[in-house]
Design an enzyme around this catalytic site. Structure first.
Site, PDB file in Angstrom:
ATOM      1  N   GLY A  75       1.073  -1.152  -0.027  1.00 41.46           N
ATOM      2  CA  GLY A  75       0.068  -0.199  -0.276  1.00 41.46           C
ATOM      3  C   GLY A  75       0.254   1.133   0.510  1.00 41.46           C
ATOM      4  N   THR A  76       2.239   1.165   1.014  1.00 41.63           N
ATOM      5  CA  THR A  76       2.917   2.336   0.736  1.00 41.63           C
ATOM      6  C   THR A  76       3.125   2.529  -0.328  1.00 41.63           C
ATOM      7  OG1 THR A  76       3.243   1.947   3.083  1.00 41.63           O
ATOM      8  CG2 THR A  76       4.554   3.195   1.486  1.00 41.63           C
ATOM      9  N   ASN A 155      -6.977   3.807   9.791  1.00 43.00           N
ATOM     10  CA  ASN A 155      -6.836   3.210  10.560  1.00 43.00           C
ATOM     11  C   ASN A 155      -6.342   2.540  10.851  1.00 43.00           C
ATOM     12  OD1 ASN A 155      -4.820   4.893   9.886  1.00 43.00           O
ATOM     13  ND2 ASN A 155      -3.163   3.562  10.297  1.00 43.00           N
ATOM     14  N   GLN A 185      -7.448  -0.174   4.214  1.00 44.09           N
ATOM     15  CA  GLN A 185      -7.971  -0.422   5.400  1.00 44.09           C
ATOM     16  C   GLN A 185      -9.716  -0.737   4.627  1.00 44.09           C
ATOM     17  OE1 GLN A 185      -7.341  -2.103   8.198  1.00 44.09           O
ATOM     18  NE2 GLN A 185      -5.172  -1.068   8.688  1.00 44.09           N
ATOM     19  N   SER A 206      -3.616  -3.478  -0.679  1.00 48.57           N
ATOM     20  CA  SER A 206      -2.602  -4.085   0.176  1.00 48.57           C
ATOM     21  C   SER A 206      -2.941  -5.645   0.282  1.00 48.57           C
ATOM     22  CB  SER A 206      -2.207  -3.481   1.336  1.00 48.57           C
ATOM     23  OG  SER A 206      -0.644  -4.463   1.771  1.00 48.57           O
ATOM     24  N   GLY A 207      -2.130  -6.305  -0.225  1.00 44.89           N
ATOM     25  CA  GLY A 207      -2.603  -7.954   0.313  1.00 44.89           C
ATOM     26  C   GLY A 207      -2.315  -8.253   1.638  1.00 44.89           C
ATOM     27  N   HIS A 208      -1.520  -7.712   2.569  1.00 43.67           N
ATOM     28  CA  HIS A 208      -1.172  -8.310   3.935  1.00 43.67           C
ATOM     29  C   HIS A 208      -2.419  -8.011   4.421  1.00 43.67           C
ATOM     30  CE1 HIS A 208       0.428  -5.309   6.495  1.00 43.67           C
ATOM     31  NE2 HIS A 208       0.831  -4.503   5.390  1.00 43.67           N
ATOM     32  N   THR A 246      10.562  -7.200 -13.373  1.00 44.66           N
ATOM     33  CA  THR A 246       9.847  -8.297 -12.877  1.00 44.66           C
ATOM     34  C   THR A 246       8.942  -8.597 -12.054  1.00 44.66           C
ATOM     35  OG1 THR A 246      11.944  -9.262 -13.899  1.00 44.66           O
ATOM     36  CG2 THR A 246      10.030 -11.064 -13.635  1.00 44.66           C
ATOM     37  N   CYS A 332       2.640   0.804  11.085  1.00 43.60           N
ATOM     38  CA  CYS A 332       3.547   1.713  11.048  1.00 43.60           C
ATOM     39  C   CYS A 332       4.419   2.838  11.502  1.00 43.60           C
ATOM     40  CB  CYS A 332       3.384   2.330   9.356  1.00 43.60           C
ATOM     41  SG  CYS A 332       2.949   0.916   8.219  1.00 43.60           S
TER      42      CYS A 332
END
Length: 385
Positions: A75-76, A155, A185, A206-208, A246, A332
């Site tokens: 996300g960052t 968040n 979020q 974001s994935g996590h 890549t 963060c």
């Protein structure tokens, strides 16, 4: 929720555990989709097909076109790509940026760095309940505004902002202003419809936060805005030149599966989390001195409150020893006092005694009960400030 029933993880806004099915598909992709997707032989085509399948899955969750989804590392990175990429080429006609006063550091600090380069930045503080005054934000946009940014879900408090109204109002004031949304979020915690949010030009996820690994995310860039966005790096043609390098095929495939599973289960997950939220709020109401910071209408996944008497880190350490894991705010910020609560006008005691609880659908009533019991004991045993 964890493999050990004595452990109670309640910090899902910081990160989520990777879904075992996602882990499996990543492993399979590492073995089977090993080729460089940019090559032209059959194994490479298979890798590229895996990427495009994931892209389509993510686009479905956002209600946008597949070719408007670009893969990022997090996300960052997505936030920085949009903010710098939109602001810099617009310097020829404007220099103003309008942003909410409680953005994630990846937006807040990127904008402040642009301020040092000569951009004029207007930060709109949230109201005391954590919501943004939409009309005040829109009124700050003028003919010189090159960029506006507002997160969809805060968040730290879970407060939901009216992105549709902001998008419409911003474009009415200045159709050339790029409107970016941090939806890290919000993704799969609330509906995101980029057809309805027609004025949103870019949006980061974001994935996590959705049970995929750390190190993978996505950025939506509306097709009409693609040519107005400067790429952050120089390199090859990957991701249509916006993010060369890549592709991380296995993690992209994993992100696609996590998005598809989360989208399919969104309604059922929401019902489970709503029950946990209600259980926690009812329990907090029985404890002395608790102040809630998550407003009405916040996403059910996040509950932010202050004890008013025990330092946040002290309580986090105490709960940690009991196998209950919560935070004092954004991961963060690394333990720094909450800038969101500061922007909301909370006093120092509330800021320094704040705790954030964040659920996912894997959490259980037992997790909440363990937290409430830890809070009761801690309030009785720990030294008050």
């Amino acid at each position: 929720m964890l493999s050990d029933p004595q452990l109670h993880y309640l910090d899902n806004a910081a990160t989520t555990r990777v879904d075992p099915a996602v882990t499996e598909v990543i492993h399979d992709a590492l073995v089977e989709l090993w080729a460089n997707p940019s090559s032209l032989y059959d194994p490479a085509v298979a890798a590229q097909d895996g990427i495009e399948t994931a892209r389509a899955r993510i686009a479905k969750t956002l209600h946008c076109r597949s070719d408007e989804v670009y893969f990022t590392a997090c996300g960052t990175e997505g936030n920085n790509m949009a903010i710098w990429g939109a602001a810099m080429p617009r310097r020829t006609w404007g220099s103003k940026i309008v942003v909410s006063g409680f953005e994630h550091p990846s937006v807040q600090l990127a904008v402040r760095a642009l301020k040092k380069m000569g951009f004029a930045v207007t930060e709109i503080a949230p109201e005391a309940d954590g919501h943004l005054d939409t009309e005040k934000f829109i009124a700050a946009v003028d003919k010189t505004t090159v960029l506006a940014a507002c997160m969809a879900v805060n968040n730290e408090t879970g407060a939901v902002q009216d992105i549709a109204a902001l998008a419409k109002g911003i474009k009415a004031r200045n159709s050339r202003t790029h409107f970016h949304v941090d939806a890290v979020q919000a993704w799969l915690r609330m509906p995101i419809d980029l057809q309805a949010w027609a004025g949103v030009d870019s949006l980061a996820v974001s994935g996590h936060k959705i049970h995929a690994p750390k190190g993978i995310g996505a950025l939506f860039v509306r097709d009409s805005q693609r040519q107005t966005l400067d790429p952050p790096y120089q390199g090859g043609h990957q991701e249509r030149g916006l993010r060369p390098g890549t592709e991380n095929t296995p993690y992209i495939v994993g992100l696609g599966l996590a998005a598809a599973k989360g989208y399919q289960a969104m309604r059922a997950n929401a019902a489970r989390v709503r029950e946990l939220n209600a259980q926690l709020r009812a329990g907090l109401a029985e404890l002395p001195g608790i102040t809630l910071h998550s407003p009405e209408g916040a996403v059910d996944e996040i509950v932010n409150f202050s004890t008013g008497c025990i330092n946040s880190q002290t309580f986090i350490n105490y709960l940690n020893a009991r196998g209950v894991f919560v935070s004092g705010g954004s991961a963060c910020d690394k333990g720094e006092p909450s800038h969101t609560l500061q922007a909301m006008g909370c006093d120092e005691r509330q800021i320094h005694t704040a705790l954030r609880v964040s659920f996912c659908a894997d959490n259980t009533p037992e997790d909440v009960q363990a937290l409430l019991e830890g809070l009761r004991c801690g309030l009785a045993q720990l030294q008050h400030i």
